[in-house]
Write an enzyme that holds these catalytic residues in place. Structure first.
Site, PDB file in Angstrom:
ATOM      1  N   LYS A 247      22.816   4.940 -81.909  1.00  0.00           N
ATOM      2  CA  LYS A 247      23.338   4.589 -80.591  1.00  0.00           C
ATOM      3  C   LYS A 247      24.825   4.289 -80.641  1.00  0.00           C
ATOM      4  O   LYS A 247      25.610   4.791 -79.822  1.00  0.00           O
ATOM      5  CB  LYS A 247      22.567   3.390 -80.049  1.00  0.00           C
ATOM      6  CG  LYS A 247      22.948   2.979 -78.637  1.00  0.00           C
ATOM      7  CD  LYS A 247      23.870   1.772 -78.559  1.00  0.00           C
ATOM      8  CE  LYS A 247      23.243   0.517 -79.098  1.00  0.00           C
ATOM      9  NZ  LYS A 247      24.082  -0.687 -78.869  1.00  0.00           N
ATOM     10  N   CYS A 317      16.687  -3.472 -62.727  1.00  0.00           N
ATOM     11  CA  CYS A 317      15.511  -3.208 -63.569  1.00  0.00           C
ATOM     12  C   CYS A 317      15.589  -4.055 -64.834  1.00  0.00           C
ATOM     13  O   CYS A 317      15.734  -3.552 -65.950  1.00  0.00           O
ATOM     14  CB  CYS A 317      15.434  -1.713 -63.902  1.00  0.00           C
ATOM     15  SG  CYS A 317      13.828  -1.177 -64.519  1.00  0.00           S
ATOM     16  N   CYS A 324      11.890  -4.982 -58.209  1.00  0.00           N
ATOM     17  CA  CYS A 324      11.426  -3.712 -57.648  1.00  0.00           C
ATOM     18  C   CYS A 324      11.538  -3.686 -56.135  1.00  0.00           C
ATOM     19  O   CYS A 324      11.746  -2.618 -55.539  1.00  0.00           O
ATOM     20  CB  CYS A 324       9.979  -3.458 -58.064  1.00  0.00           C
ATOM     21  SG  CYS A 324       9.740  -3.261 -59.841  1.00  0.00           S
ATOM     22  N   CYS A 327      14.843  -2.257 -55.191  1.00  0.00           N
ATOM     23  CA  CYS A 327      15.214  -0.987 -55.817  1.00  0.00           C
ATOM     24  C   CYS A 327      14.914   0.160 -54.853  1.00  0.00           C
ATOM     25  O   CYS A 327      13.855   0.203 -54.213  1.00  0.00           O
ATOM     26  CB  CYS A 327      14.450  -0.791 -57.125  1.00  0.00           C
ATOM     27  SG  CYS A 327      14.828   0.759 -57.969  1.00  0.00           S
ATOM     28  N   CYS A 333       8.899   5.303 -58.391  1.00  0.00           N
ATOM     29  CA  CYS A 333       8.790   4.799 -59.764  1.00  0.00           C
ATOM     30  C   CYS A 333       7.333   4.462 -60.062  1.00  0.00           C
ATOM     31  O   CYS A 333       6.701   3.683 -59.330  1.00  0.00           O
ATOM     32  CB  CYS A 333       9.663   3.567 -59.949  1.00  0.00           C
ATOM     33  SG  CYS A 333       9.544   2.832 -61.605  1.00  0.00           S
TER      34      CYS A 333
END
Length: 391
Positions: A247, A317, A324, A327, A333
């Site tokens: 990463k 998130c 949620c 969102c 989702c």
């Protein structure tokens, strides 16, 4: 008796003397014709056997080996029908090969690339929710922690150091540690000249700061010895450095060298990709998520996706109790409302720094008379006026 009949019978019965002398001319001519025919048949059969044996020898003999000049029999080149009769298998193979190569009617098998449903719509909503750019990663990420006035190799080294310190650490803590390191002198030479105790005080309280002190010392020594004080410009070279993983390597290639080598997947990208169903099957590690995302996500989005999902994970998130109800992807989702609070966070709570200010949501609380609870926010009121998204 002098009859011709008895004379012929006597010659046949006695079989004495020279038979050709006593046989009549007709019998002699018949006998000679039969003898010549038998001899001719024997000669032809022998010739066929010889030819068959020579053909067998020629098959076993390499094609490049020349025939001996002293051979009694020479092989005549065979015409196409003769060769096809004697070598049916080789002829059949050649026909199949030519037919396969020239067959234009058979189309190659097409493999369709898998991609999650509605991912473009979900990505557009995430861009809209991230359009204000007020997440911690926007102001205190690795792109904001290096000295823009320093030489190129020093800037790249500071980018690598900030990425090493950011592991298991919030951006606020990483930015504070980088500010102290830059005031001290964040160069390869100064890191090597600083003792471990002093270096530990400079980077404290980043996560696993004792191990990171060792990694910074070992990495600085390796950079000075093998790379002339600069960081490697390849992923293979970066992952060889102590304390640098895939990463960090991909993010360093993007930020320091302006080269997109892969997707930088941290805990936020790993978590959100699994929640949104952006993977063919659930993954257990960020490295598995990186490989799964790179199989279908267009390469031109690899650099943007880390910044988008990290800020989205910091604000909406979240790892625990994701918001949620706030969102825009809550209807598409597959993980929506499974671990989300039923009502909005109160003012002053840790979640109040989330997207309420950036979205400018105007909602009214509707209380249920029976349960006396606040109803969830309507998704239609969550949409921000359309603005141009800076990619």
């Amino acid at each position: 008796m002098a009859s011709p009949y008895f004379m012929h019978s006597r010659s046949v019965l006695t079989r004495g003397g020279n038979q050709s002398a006593i046989c009549p001319p007709a019998a002699a001519s018949l006998r000679s014709r039969l003898t010549r025919r038998r001899t001719k048949d024997q000669v032809s059969s022998v010739a066929v056997k010889v030819e068959a044996e020579e053909a067998t020898v020629s098959e076993q003999r390499p094609s490049s080996a020349p025939l001996s000049t002293g051979s009694c029999c020479e092989l005549k080149p065979k015409t196409e029908p003769e060769a096809s009769l004697q070598h049916p298998h080789s002829r059949r193979r050649r026909q199949l090969k030519v037919e396969y190569d020239q067959d234009e009617g058979v189309s190659p098998v097409k493999t369709e690339c898998w991609e999650p449903p509605d991912w473009k719509k979900q990505l557009g909503f995430i861009r809209e929710m991230r359009s204000s750019r007020d997440a911690p990663v926007d102001n205190m990420g690795a792109e904001k922690c290096y000295d823009t006035n320093a030489p190129g190799h020093v800037r790249r080294f500071q980018v690598l150091v900030s990425l090493m310190l950011s592991s298991q650490t919030k951006d606020q803590v990483t930015a504070a540690a980088m500010q102290k390191l830059r005031a001290h002198g964040c160069t390869v030479e100064n890191i090597l000249a600083t003792d471990d105790e002093k270096l530990g005080k400079l980077i404290y309280p980043v996560g696993f700061w004792r191990n990171k002190v060792k990694y910074l010392k070992l990495t600085s020594a390796m950079l000075q010895k093998e790379f002339g004080g600069d960081i490697p410009n390849t992923v293979e070279g970066l992952v060889r450095l102590p304390g640098v993983g895939p990463k960090m390597a991909h993010l360093a290639m993007d930020i320091a060298w302006d080269q997109v080598s892969g997707i930088g997947v941290d805990t936020h990208v790993h978590r959100i990709s699994n929640r949104l169903g952006w993977l063919r099957k659930p993954t257990k590690s960020p490295e598995e998520t990186r490989k799964a995302l790179e199989e279908w996500l267009p390469r031109e989005l690899w650099s943007e996706i880390n910044w988008l999902l990290v800020g989205f994970g910091q604000q909406v998130c979240q790892p625990v109790s994701p918001l949620c109800s706030m969102c825009l992807n809550q209807h598409s989702c597959p993980s929506a409302h499974k671990c989300s609070p039923a009502k909005r966070p109160k003012a002053g709570s840790p979640c109040s720094t989330s997207p309420t200010s950036s979205f400018k949501i105007k909602t009214e609380s509707v209380k249920d008379e029976t349960t006396n609870k606040e109803s969830p926010v309507s998704p239609t009121t969550l949409r921000r006026p359309k603005n141009k998204v800076n990619s």
